[in-house]
Structure formats: C-alpha cells, structure tokens
Design an enzyme around this catalytic site. Structure first.
Site, mmCIF file in Angstrom:
data_model
loop_
_atom_site.group_PDB
_atom_site.id
_atom_site.type_symbol
_atom_site.label_atom_id
_atom_site.label_comp_id
_atom_site.label_asym_id
_atom_site.label_seq_id
_atom_site.Cartn_x
_atom_site.Cartn_y
_atom_site.Cartn_z
ATOM 1 N N SER A 119 0.840 -1.209 0.000
ATOM 2 C CA SER A 119 0.000 0.000 0.000
ATOM 3 C C SER A 119 0.864 1.244 0.000
ATOM 4 C CB SER A 119 -0.851 -0.049 1.274
ATOM 5 O OG SER A 119 -1.365 1.227 1.562
ATOM 6 N N TYR A 143 -1.332 -0.131 10.599
ATOM 7 C CA TYR A 143 -1.659 -0.806 9.331
ATOM 8 C C TYR A 143 -0.516 -0.636 8.335
ATOM 9 C CZ TYR A 143 -3.635 -1.292 4.633
ATOM 10 O OH TYR A 143 -3.837 -1.633 3.318
ATOM 11 N N LYS A 147 2.363 -3.417 6.505
ATOM 12 C CA LYS A 147 2.672 -3.582 5.074
ATOM 13 C C LYS A 147 4.179 -3.463 4.835
ATOM 14 C CE LYS A 147 -1.479 -4.296 3.579
ATOM 15 N NZ LYS A 147 -1.841 -5.601 3.012
#
Ligand SMILES: NC(=O)c1ccc[n+]([C@@H]2O[C@H](COP(=O)([O-])OP(=O)(O)OC[C@H]3O[C@@H](n4cnc5c(N)ncnc54)[C@H](O)[C@@H]3O)[C@@H](O)[C@H]2O)c1
Length: 327
Positions: A119, A143, A147
């Site tokens: 992302s 989050y 990644k």
C-alpha cells in the site's frame, strides 16, 4: 503456461476481481479466505474455495497437499487504518505473523512466485509527489507498518529462500466491474461513501480537511480502477523478478475530495450534500504515484482509471446492489 494460483483474500473487494481476471486468462485458481471481511458471493464459480485463515497451519498444509500451487497472490489482510490504531496487535497478528505462516508453508511447498498487496501507506507523509518507490518509508499507522514489515520479510525470503516476489503498492483502489464491487462494513473509502449519499443511505458526505496546501484545500489521492489493479497482478505472475521488487500502482494523477464529490454529483444526478470537517490526524495532503517503474517492469499502465470511468462503474454496481452482496 497455465498454473494453479492461490489467491488469499479472493472473497474481498480487490481479490474477487483478481480471481475473475486470472480465470479469464486460463489459470486455475484456489481462493483461501476466512470471510472475515469478504463475501462468499464475490468468489467466481470457476474458482475452488477453501474457507480458512492464512495462519491456520492445518488448513494450509491440506491446501498445499491437495493443489499444486505454483504462485500465490496474497491479498488477505485487515485494512482499516483507524482500527489498526485502536488495535495494533490484531493487525500485526493477521498481516504479519499469520502471513508468515502462509509464506513458510509456501516455501516448503516449492512455490516460486509471490505477489503481495502492499500500500502507498508505507510512505507516510511524502516529501516528494508523485512518490517514487525509493522515497523514504515512514508509515503513520500500525496498518502501514504491517505492510512495510511484510515487504521486509519478502526481501529477506528472496535472499534466504530464493523466493521471487512482487510487492504492489496500491494507491486508492476504486471502481467496480459489472459483477464485483466494494462492500465493506464499516466503509472507510471516499467513493462508496459518496455514492451511499446518492443512494439515500446517508444524509451527507464528510470532507475531512479543507485547508490542505492543495488547489482546492481538500486532500488529493490517486484513484486506480480495481480492474487495472487486477491486470497488474496477472502481469506480475508472468514476469521473472530478480528477488523482491516493489512497484507503485497508480495513475500518476491526483483528484481532490471536492473533485470526486463534484463529479459524483454529475454521474448520479444527485445533489450529494457534503459537510466540511477538520483534518484527520495522519492524513497526508497528497498521495500520488510515480508509476513508471510498474510500466517498465510489468508493461502495465492504468487504462480504465479516469475518474469518470471509476465513478460510473462504481455507481452502476452500487445501484444494482444497494445492500452490497446481500442485494
Ligand atoms: N482497498 C484499497 O484501497 C487498498 C489500498 C492499498 C492496499 N490494499 C490492500 O489490498 C488487500 C485487499 O484489500 P480490499 O480492499 O480488497 O480488502 P477486503 O477487506 O475487501 O479484502 C480482504 C479479504 O481478506 C480476507 N481475510 C482477511 N484476513 C484473512 C485471514 N487471516 N485469512 C484468510 N482471509 C482473510 C477477508 O475476508 C477479505 O475477503 C489488503 O491486503 C489491503 O491491505 C487495499
């Protein structure tokens, strides 16, 4: 050559479109999904569905025993930034620890290709826009950290286990196909929330931040059609990457929140009231991809990602499925 591809998260928004495209290109597809945020109805009939988690060793061992998987497209993850701030451990467990269980089983089973859903959140607040892949990485949320951490794991596995991998750093996934669309609960993405207003499901859309250093003061994002994203996954399975490669998937052009809302008014014919709100902490002013590397490595570029096409396709799907996959 057709291969059996394991798609984790194939019942989700992006994964379901990836599955459709891989089947259309002649691959055999096995979907592994625990349906925590996905929908059974979103999985193409031509795919084999295994209901289970990426961290469940028993399920995964049985899956590799039964299917000769030569490549994995790994989309399964939790993906809500705010939830990750409230519950970082949930994100580390699913997006990193459980994903490693899958990865170890893949290496043991002789899988040679791995495509990972990364992302643009890995960049945090970028200093340079459009953002090149070698920009500094400083995620602003747990989050985004998960990644980045899993990309590091893949680099390590390229050296230690000769596992070739492509990490695809999506910018803002958007749009729909006639069969598949975005159905999240809660929904954190702008376009489905704007269209929910046009469908009469919400009174107004919130515009978070109107004083950014952007042309109209609202945040700018690079919206990429889910079909373009899926195409990049199919291409990533066809190239022979040298080690672990990371590629941005975006258009190179940004649209502001106001531009999205204005165009959605035209596409839907609905006034779509909006309410100005303060900035949300950690939201960068602009996230736009430098997209040349994906073109050089995959021969890929966005073809269906004009904002008009994104909004029109999403509107068609949401109108046909006003209650998402329950419609
Ligand atoms: N939507 C975006 O704009 C965007 C942007 C950048 C990256 N991503 C990444 O792309 C991927 C897909 O995103 P999406 O928007 O389609 O999300 P989604 O929630 O619709 O899909 C995720 C799928 O993974 C499944 N899943 C989650 N944890 C699992 C587990 N432990 N075992 C098995 N299945 C599991 C869910 O049931 C769901 O079907 C995610 O990895 C996300 O982080 C999405």
């Amino acid at each position: 050559m057709t291969t059996t591809v394991l798609v984790t998260g194939g019942a989700g928004y992006i994964g379901s479109v990836v599955v459709d495209q891989l089947l259309a290109r002649g691959h055999a597809v096995v979907v592994l999904d625990d349906l925590s945020t996905g929908h059974r109805e979103a999985i193409a009939a031509g795919a084999t569905f295994v209901h289970g988690g990426i961290g469940d060793r028993g399920v995964i061992a049985a899956l590799f025993e039964r299917h000769r998987v030569s490549a994995i497209v790994h989309l399964a993850a939790f993906a809500l930034v705010e939830e990750s701030v409230a519950n970082p451990e949930k994100y580390r467990l699913n997006n990193v620890a459980d994903a490693r269980v899958l990865l170890d089983a893949a290496v043991a089973a002789g899988v040679q290709r791995f495509v990972f859903s990364s992302s643009c959140t890995v960049y945090g607040i970028p200093k340079v826009v459009p953002i090149p892949e070698d920009a500094p990485m400083a995620p602003m949320s747990p989050y985004g950290e998960t990644k980045l951490e899993f990309e590091r794991v893949l680099r390590d596995y390229a050296t230690r286990h000769q596992l070739s991998s492509v990490s695809l750093r999506y910018f803002n996934a958007a749009g729909a196909t006639d069969q598949r669309g975005e159905d999240h609960d809660p929904e954190s993405h702008l376009i489905p929330n704007v269209l929910a207003v046009a469908l009469g499901k919400r009174p107004a859309v919130n515009v978070f931040g109107t004083d950014y250093p952007t042309p109209d003061g609202t945040a700018v994002r690079d919206y990429i059609h889910v079909e373009d994203l899926a195409d990049a996954h199919a291409r990533a399975l066809e190239v022979e990457p040298n080690g672990a490669v990371a590629l941005n998937l975006g258009t190179g052009h940004g649209s502001s929140v106001r531009q999205v809302v204005d165009l959605a008014r035209r596409v839907t014919g609905h006034p779509i009231p909006s309410t100005d709100q303060p900035r949300r902490p950690g939201d960068p002013p602009a996230l736009v991809a430098a997209a040349q590397r994906a073109e050089a490595v995959l021969g890929w570029r966005a073809r269906r990602s004009s904002l008009e096409e994104i909004l029109a396709s999403a509107w068609r799907w949401h109108r046909a499925h006003p209650r998402g996959y329950r419609s």
